[in-house]
Scaffold this motif. Structure first.
Motif, PDB file in Angstrom:
ATOM      1  N   MET A   1      17.565  35.218 -47.246  1.00 19.23           N
ATOM      2  CA  MET A   1      17.042  36.435 -46.680  1.00 19.23           C
ATOM      3  C   MET A   1      16.145  36.132 -45.474  1.00 19.23           C
ATOM      4  O   MET A   1      16.137  36.887 -44.513  1.00 19.23           O
ATOM      5  CB  MET A   1      16.281  37.198 -47.775  1.00 19.23           C
ATOM      6  N   ALA A   2      15.433  35.032 -45.536  1.00 17.85           N
ATOM      7  CA  ALA A   2      14.539  34.677 -44.433  1.00 17.85           C
ATOM      8  C   ALA A   2      15.325  34.458 -43.142  1.00 17.85           C
ATOM      9  O   ALA A   2      14.876  34.858 -42.064  1.00 17.85           O
ATOM     10  CB  ALA A   2      13.733  33.440 -44.781  1.00 17.85           C
ATOM     11  N   GLU A   3      16.504  33.832 -43.256  1.00 21.14           N
ATOM     12  CA  GLU A   3      17.327  33.582 -42.063  1.00 21.14           C
ATOM     13  C   GLU A   3      17.804  34.897 -41.449  1.00 21.14           C
ATOM     14  O   GLU A   3      17.815  35.048 -40.226  1.00 21.14           O
ATOM     15  CB  GLU A   3      18.529  32.697 -42.429  1.00 21.14           C
ATOM     16  N   VAL A   4      18.191  35.844 -42.283  1.00 20.47           N
ATOM     17  CA  VAL A   4      18.630  37.157 -41.789  1.00 20.47           C
ATOM     18  C   VAL A   4      17.494  37.841 -41.046  1.00 20.47           C
ATOM     19  O   VAL A   4      17.684  38.394 -39.958  1.00 20.47           O
ATOM     20  CB  VAL A   4      19.138  38.047 -42.952  1.00 20.47           C
TER      21      VAL A   4
ATOM     22  N   ILE B   1      16.968  36.113 -37.617  1.00 24.74           N
ATOM     23  CA  ILE B   1      17.984  36.495 -36.632  1.00 24.74           C
ATOM     24  C   ILE B   1      17.773  37.942 -36.184  1.00 24.74           C
ATOM     25  O   ILE B   1      17.860  38.248 -34.991  1.00 24.74           O
ATOM     26  CB  ILE B   1      19.407  36.280 -37.188  1.00 24.74           C
ATOM     27  N   ALA B   2      17.484  38.830 -37.119  1.00 23.96           N
ATOM     28  CA  ALA B   2      17.247  40.243 -36.772  1.00 23.96           C
ATOM     29  C   ALA B   2      16.063  40.363 -35.821  1.00 23.96           C
ATOM     30  O   ALA B   2      16.115  41.134 -34.851  1.00 23.96           O
ATOM     31  CB  ALA B   2      17.007  41.060 -38.032  1.00 23.96           C
ATOM     32  N   ASP B   3      15.005  39.609 -36.071  1.00 23.80           N
ATOM     33  CA  ASP B   3      13.839  39.624 -35.168  1.00 23.80           C
ATOM     34  C   ASP B   3      14.215  39.124 -33.785  1.00 23.80           C
ATOM     35  O   ASP B   3      13.803  39.695 -32.778  1.00 23.80           O
ATOM     36  CB  ASP B   3      12.696  38.771 -35.733  1.00 23.80           C
ATOM     37  N   GLU B   4      14.989  38.042 -33.716  1.00 24.00           N
ATOM     38  CA  GLU B   4      15.389  37.507 -32.412  1.00 24.00           C
ATOM     39  C   GLU B   4      16.293  38.477 -31.654  1.00 24.00           C
ATOM     40  O   GLU B   4      16.166  38.632 -30.444  1.00 24.00           O
ATOM     41  CB  GLU B   4      16.096  36.162 -32.579  1.00 24.00           C
ATOM     42  N   LEU B   5      17.213  39.137 -32.378  1.00 21.99           N
ATOM     43  CA  LEU B   5      18.133  40.065 -31.722  1.00 21.99           C
ATOM     44  C   LEU B   5      17.457  41.352 -31.275  1.00 21.99           C
ATOM     45  O   LEU B   5      17.995  42.081 -30.449  1.00 21.99           O
ATOM     46  CB  LEU B   5      19.327  40.377 -32.637  1.00 21.99           C
TER      47      LEU B   5
ATOM     48  N   TYR C   1      16.478  37.981 -27.707  1.00 21.98           N
ATOM     49  CA  TYR C   1      17.936  38.011 -27.577  1.00 21.98           C
ATOM     50  C   TYR C   1      18.504  39.431 -27.616  1.00 21.98           C
ATOM     51  O   TYR C   1      19.674  39.628 -27.941  1.00 21.98           O
ATOM     52  CB  TYR C   1      18.580  37.154 -28.674  1.00 21.98           C
ATOM     53  N   ALA C   2      17.716  40.410 -27.238  1.00 21.54           N
ATOM     54  CA  ALA C   2      18.173  41.807 -27.222  1.00 21.54           C
ATOM     55  C   ALA C   2      19.436  41.998 -26.379  1.00 21.54           C
ATOM     56  O   ALA C   2      20.314  42.776 -26.766  1.00 21.54           O
ATOM     57  CB  ALA C   2      17.058  42.727 -26.755  1.00 21.54           C
TER      58      ALA C   2
END
Length: 60
Positions: free
Chosen positions: A1-4, A7-11, A15-16
Motif C-alpha cells: 500500500m505504501a508504494e501505491v 506513486i499516487a503522490d508523485e503523479l 509527475y503530474a
C-alpha cells in the motif's frame, strides 16, 4: 500500500504531466504501460543509459 501511495503522490505532484498523458491516452493497458515506462520510470540520463543497454549482457 505504501508504494501505491508513493506513486499516487508523485503523479499528483512532480509527475503530474505523466498522469495527464495517461488520462488523455487511448485508455489501453498497452498505452498506460508505455507512458509509465517511458515517462515515469526513465532515468535522468536516458540517452546515456540507452546506449549502455544496447550492449550484450555478460554471462555469469
Amino acid at each position: 500500500m505504501a508504494e501505491v501511495n508513493f506513486i499516487a503522490d508523485e503523479l499528483s505532484g512532480e509527475y503530474a504531466p505523466v498522469y495527464s498523458m495517461w488520462k488523455n491516452g487511448d485508455k489501453s493497458a498497452s498505452s498506460a504501460g508505455e507512458i509509465v515506462c517511458k515517462e515515469y520510470e526513465k532515468t535522468s540520463d536516458m540517452d546515456n543509459q540507452a546506449g549502455i543497454t544496447d550492449k550484450p549482457l555478460m554471462q555469469v
